[in-house]
Write an enzyme that holds these catalytic residues in place. Sequence first.
Site, short mmCIF file in Angstrom:
data_model
loop_
_atom_site.label_atom_id
_atom_site.label_comp_id
_atom_site.label_asym_id
_atom_site.label_seq_id
_atom_site.Cartn_x
_atom_site.Cartn_y
_atom_site.Cartn_z
N ASP A 11 2.44 -3.07 -10.06
CA ASP A 11 1.62 -2.28 -11.12
C ASP A 11 2.23 -0.85 -11.22
O ASP A 11 1.75 0.16 -11.17
CB ASP A 11 0.34 -2.10 -10.46
CG ASP A 11 0.20 -1.26 -9.08
OD1 ASP A 11 1.04 -1.40 -8.44
OD2 ASP A 11 -0.80 -0.83 -8.82
N HIS A 242 4.81 4.54 -0.35
CA HIS A 242 4.14 3.33 0.01
C HIS A 242 4.95 2.20 -0.63
O HIS A 242 5.41 1.65 0.22
CB HIS A 242 2.86 3.43 -0.96
CG HIS A 242 1.80 4.51 -0.71
ND1 HIS A 242 1.23 4.66 0.54
CD2 HIS A 242 1.36 5.59 -1.63
CE1 HIS A 242 0.50 5.85 0.26
NE2 HIS A 242 0.51 6.20 -1.00
C1 BDR Z 1 -0.93 1.89 -3.44
O1 BDR Z 1 -1.56 2.00 -4.43
C2 BDR Z 1 -0.96 2.45 -5.63
O2 BDR Z 1 -1.54 3.45 -6.46
C3 BDR Z 1 0.49 2.59 -5.24
O3 BDR Z 1 1.22 2.40 -6.30
C4 BDR Z 1 0.77 1.84 -3.96
O4 BDR Z 1 1.18 0.79 -4.26
C5 BDR Z 1 -0.94 2.93 -2.42
O5 BDR Z 1 -2.35 2.74 -1.85
CA CA Z 2 1.73 -0.10 -6.37
#
Ligand code: BDR
Ligand code: CA
Length: 317
Positions: A11, A242
């Site tokens: 995303d 992340h």
């Molecule tokens: C996840 O949520 C999204 O905002 C980031 O891209 C990551 O995949 C972190 O909680």
């Molecule tokens: Ca993400």
Amino acid sequence: MMRLPFYLDCDTGIDDAMALAYLLASERVDLLGVGSVSGNISAAVGAANTLDLLALAGRDDIPVAVGAHDFLAHEFHGGATHVHGENGIGGVVLPHAQREMEKESAAEMIVRLAHAHPGELRIIAIGPLTNLALALRLDADLAALVHDVTIMGGAALVPGNVTRVAEANIHNDPEAAAEVLAADWFVTMVPLDATMESTIEADDRDVLEASNHPVARAIGAMLDTYFDFYVRFFGRRTSALHDPLAAAIAVGDLELGEAPVVHVEVDTTEGPGRGQTICELRYRFLGHPEQEGAHCRVVLSVVEPFTPKLMAAMLRL
Ligand code: BDR
Ligand code: CA
């Protein structure tokens, strides 16, 4: 080195962009396709960001499919622009790619790639798990055809980042996460426990911005927005890694610390626990009993620092 077949579901998203860059730089990865899903921004905008990043990297050969706009049980309501900026990539305007998205959906792409590479396809999912759940619904044989699935999502022993207990990707579509974790394939879950421990710092961002490579420079610019958000968590201008951490674990580039294979249940109620990933970690008190039928490895920690590897990858693109 032999390249392995991968599909990325994302995303895009600032940390998604870093994960994409990491995979493009890897000599072990043959990225066969990318699908978008709503999360940080809409699936359509996420796909456009991905297409533009691939063009900037000179990788117009990698197909991009638009995935689910809405979640399984809820509509998409605008995403996390307060974290990733209005366009999902920190307001950075990339040159527009000169090609179209694929005609197939992301779920159809997953099914097609799994059949084309039986037993070999590695799936990395760094957004909500809607497309993976839809692909499982499309093809009852899918789980058996896929080598393994790595997801960034969940919080095992630490608080959530969107509610007290839930992490954003899982909280966006808990029903999809429950279906993905129930399917008979091997899942590696990379939760906040591990990802909040890996950060990229202000001096790393300076190095990216000074790079000759347009993708590294663009990511350096995007990180300014990500730092604006994370300063309240860390007390300094930095951000968690992340999605790239999950990508590196999927590729097998990092030695894992505590990473038990355990039962994981997703809370799909409408109460305060919605989106929580409830992991069976009582072995910590009861010794190390085998958990019969468990097929989710929960990465609680990694051994080595990840940021130097990520920086090296982004700078050698
Ligand atoms: C996840 O949520 C999204 O905002 C980031 O891209 C990551 O995949 C972190 O909680
Ligand atoms: Ca993400």
